[in-house]
Design a protein around this motif. Structure first.
Motif, mmCIF file in Angstrom:
data_model
loop_
_atom_site.group_PDB
_atom_site.id
_atom_site.type_symbol
_atom_site.label_atom_id
_atom_site.label_comp_id
_atom_site.label_asym_id
_atom_site.label_seq_id
_atom_site.Cartn_x
_atom_site.Cartn_y
_atom_site.Cartn_z
ATOM 1 N N ARG A 1 -26.055 73.232 -49.212
ATOM 2 C CA ARG A 1 -27.395 73.747 -49.465
ATOM 3 C C ARG A 1 -28.238 73.557 -48.198
ATOM 4 N NH1 ARG A 1 -26.954 75.447 -54.346
ATOM 5 N NH2 ARG A 1 -26.019 74.254 -56.023
ATOM 6 N N GLN A 2 -29.416 74.148 -48.194
ATOM 7 C CA GLN A 2 -30.238 74.146 -46.989
ATOM 8 C C GLN A 2 -30.519 72.747 -46.431
ATOM 9 O OE1 GLN A 2 -34.243 75.764 -47.164
ATOM 10 N NE2 GLN A 2 -33.894 76.736 -45.180
ATOM 11 N N PRO A 3 -30.869 71.746 -47.258
ATOM 12 C CA PRO A 3 -31.131 70.422 -46.674
ATOM 13 C C PRO A 3 -29.926 69.854 -45.903
ATOM 14 C CG PRO A 3 -31.960 70.522 -48.910
ATOM 15 C CD PRO A 3 -31.164 71.784 -48.693
ATOM 16 N N GLU A 4 -28.724 70.059 -46.426
ATOM 17 C CA GLU A 4 -27.529 69.586 -45.730
ATOM 18 C C GLU A 4 -27.277 70.400 -44.459
ATOM 19 O OE1 GLU A 4 -27.312 70.356 -49.130
ATOM 20 O OE2 GLU A 4 -27.299 68.307 -49.912
ATOM 21 N N ARG A 5 -27.499 71.710 -44.524
ATOM 22 C CA ARG A 5 -27.331 72.548 -43.326
ATOM 23 C C ARG A 5 -28.331 72.152 -42.248
ATOM 24 N NH1 ARG A 5 -27.343 76.718 -47.254
ATOM 25 N NH2 ARG A 5 -29.287 77.529 -46.372
ATOM 26 N N GLN A 6 -29.548 71.768 -42.668
ATOM 27 C CA GLN A 6 -30.556 71.353 -41.695
ATOM 28 C C GLN A 6 -30.130 70.084 -40.951
ATOM 29 O OE1 GLN A 6 -34.021 71.221 -44.260
ATOM 30 N NE2 GLN A 6 -34.733 73.215 -43.523
ATOM 31 N N VAL A 7 -29.447 69.189 -41.647
ATOM 32 C CA VAL A 7 -28.915 67.990 -40.982
ATOM 33 C C VAL A 7 -27.938 68.411 -39.894
ATOM 34 C CG1 VAL A 7 -27.450 65.945 -41.284
ATOM 35 C CG2 VAL A 7 -29.244 66.457 -42.966
ATOM 36 N N LEU A 8 -27.023 69.314 -40.240
ATOM 37 C CA LEU A 8 -26.034 69.773 -39.256
ATOM 38 C C LEU A 8 -26.713 70.482 -38.095
ATOM 39 C CD1 LEU A 8 -23.199 71.132 -41.590
ATOM 40 C CD2 LEU A 8 -23.485 68.823 -40.653
#
Length: 182
Positions: free
Chosen positions: A115-122
């Motif tokens: 999801r977006q929050p996890e993609r933002q970490v990457l």
């Protein structure tokens, strides 16, 4: 996931099959869906007691390279036999003077949905230069979790092993009863 008995048998097979002059002793045999990794101990190079850290590091790297070249044919032969027997690629590594080195090993692709929050970490890891790509960033995250969660992961693996033992003792573990045996 293998049971302890299956892991012990696998380790025993490698301990018995490897020529005696390959490793001084077997340290670890790990297995996952794609790969078996065999790591053994090789002796440290003989150096003067006052050898500098740079000299010691260079000597250890040289010993590891020498081992890899000298034992290549023997390791390839054992790997071919193991790959046929166990249906997995075999990778090799050594430990020498506290340094662990893995030789060519499998880098298996893993598909995931984030999801977006996890993609933002990457994406933050990529933008900051910590990682070259999202894939590299995800690998970095997994290594970080592994480094800091060893105790928890070991407990989880032990629990999974217990579940497998209980499952093997369940009603579906034995032969199916027929009308003649009931």
């Amino acid at each position: 996931m293998l049971t302890k008995e299956q892991r012990d048998k696998l380790r025993g097979w490698f301990a018995g099959r490897l020529p005696e002059d390959v490793y001084e002793r077997l340290i670890d045999v790990t297995v996952d869906r794609e790969e078996i990794t065999v790591i053994g101990f090789i002796p440290s190079p003989h150096l003067a007691e006052d050898a500098s850290p740079a000299e010691r590091e260079a000597a250890v790297q040289g010993r590891i390279q020498e081992f890899r070249a000298r034992t290549r044919d023997a390791r390839v032969g054992v790997a071919r036999e193991a790959e046929q027997r166990f249906g997995k690629k075999v990778s090799w590594g050594v430990e020498c003077d506290g340094t662990r080195a893995l030789f060519t090993h499998v880098a298996a692709p893993v598909m995931t949905r984030l999801r977006q929050p996890e993609r933002q970490v990457l994406d933050t890891l990529v933008a900051s230069g910590v990682a070259r790509s999202r894939s590299d960033a995800l690998g970095w995250c997994v290594r970080l979790v592994r480094q800091h969660a060893d105790d928890w992961l070991n407990e989880l693996r032990d629990s999974l092993e217990h579940v497998q033992r209980v499952r093997a003792q369940g009603p579906d573990a034995g032969p199916v009863p027929t009308e003649e045996t009931t």
